[in-house]
Scaffold this active site. Structure first.
Site, PDB file in Angstrom:
ATOM      1  N   TYR A  14       0.809  -1.223   0.000  1.00  0.00           N
ATOM      2  CA  TYR A  14       0.000   0.000   0.000  1.00  0.00           C
ATOM      3  C   TYR A  14       0.841   1.272   0.000  1.00  0.00           C
ATOM      4  O   TYR A  14       0.293   2.366  -0.115  1.00  0.00           O
ATOM      5  CB  TYR A  14      -0.948   0.013   1.202  1.00  0.00           C
ATOM      6  N   HIS A  19      -4.610   6.140  -1.384  1.00  0.00           N
ATOM      7  CA  HIS A  19      -5.260   6.042  -0.073  1.00  0.00           C
ATOM      8  C   HIS A  19      -4.273   6.311   1.063  1.00  0.00           C
ATOM      9  O   HIS A  19      -4.690   6.549   2.187  1.00  0.00           O
ATOM     10  CB  HIS A  19      -5.868   4.641   0.077  1.00  0.00           C
ATOM     11  N   TYR A  64      -5.503  -0.848   9.309  1.00  0.00           N
ATOM     12  CA  TYR A  64      -6.151  -0.711   8.010  1.00  0.00           C
ATOM     13  C   TYR A  64      -7.150   0.438   8.121  1.00  0.00           C
ATOM     14  O   TYR A  64      -7.683   0.735   9.187  1.00  0.00           O
ATOM     15  CB  TYR A  64      -6.801  -2.006   7.493  1.00  0.00           C
ATOM     16  N   ASN A  66     -10.212   1.260   7.408  1.00  0.00           N
ATOM     17  CA  ASN A  66     -11.593   1.232   7.889  1.00  0.00           C
ATOM     18  C   ASN A  66     -11.722   1.101   9.399  1.00  0.00           C
ATOM     19  O   ASN A  66     -12.822   1.220   9.934  1.00  0.00           O
ATOM     20  CB  ASN A  66     -12.364   0.093   7.213  1.00  0.00           C
ATOM     21  N   ASN A 112     -14.180   5.839   4.832  1.00  0.00           N
ATOM     22  CA  ASN A 112     -14.347   4.883   5.929  1.00  0.00           C
ATOM     23  C   ASN A 112     -13.373   5.092   7.081  1.00  0.00           C
ATOM     24  O   ASN A 112     -13.695   4.787   8.228  1.00  0.00           O
ATOM     25  CB  ASN A 112     -14.272   3.457   5.404  1.00  0.00           C
TER      26      ASN A 112
END
EC number: 3.1.1.29
Length: 186
Positions: A14, A19, A64, A66, A112
């Site tokens: 990631y 994001h 993460y 969310n 989120n």
């Protein structure tokens, strides 16, 4: 004491994705202020230091995206940080790449990580720096887009927005957030 949180996802896969622009901003602040992000606790990685006489904690939740609130709330409780001494940096699809929008409060806007933060803090009334990543083009799915990397053409604008977000955080240490908003939202 001030808490600055960048939202993102943990793991090499990631790194440098849209994001994770919040994580990139925290890395810039850590470098700028010589703060080592070497503490692992509260489901995150963080570091503390003094900047212009103000104690500052930089946090990257490792839950993460969310579940970000699961990291933020326990750290705030432990260090007794008031919500007005907290700012969160995160990606925003509704803002062009390279642009920022600072807000004093508001809804999650479909994000989120912010939704989790609101849920765990029990309020929408916290300061945020929204970092533009733009919307996907050519019918690309949003999930694929936000988990994709910036294009080489976008990188200069991304670097500029990371610098501007870091500048805004630095000014916030000594000025009211509303004043910073007026400067950086223009």
């Amino acid at each position: 004491m001030k808490l600055i949180v960048g939202l993102g996802n943990p793991g090499r896969e990631y790194e440098l994705t849209r994001h994770n622009i919040g994580f990139m901003a925290i890395d810039e602040l850590a470098k700028r202020w010589n703060i080592s992000l070497n503490e692992q606790k509260f489901k995150g990685v963080f570091g503390a230091g003094f900047v212009n006489g103000e104690k500052v904690i930089l946090l990257k939740p490792l839950t993460y995206m969310n579940l970000s609130g699961e990291s933020i709330r326990p750290l705030m409780d432990y260090y007794k940080i008031d919500v007005e001494d907290f700012v969160v940096l995160y990606d925003d699809l509704d803002i062009p790449v390279g642009k920022l929008r600072l807000r004093m409060k508001g809804s999650a806007g479909g994000h989120n990580g912010v939704k989790s933060t609101i849920s765990h803090l029990g309020t929408q009334e916290f300061q945020r720096i929204r970092m533009g990543i733009d919307r996907p083009k050519n019918g690309m799915k949003v999930v694929d887009y936000v988990l994709g990397r910036f294009t080489s053409e976008e990188i200069p604008d991304v670097n500029h927005s990371i610098e501007k977000a870091a500048d805004a955080c630095e000014e916030w240490l000594n000025k009211p957030f509303l004043q910073i908003m007026n400067t950086f939202n223009s």
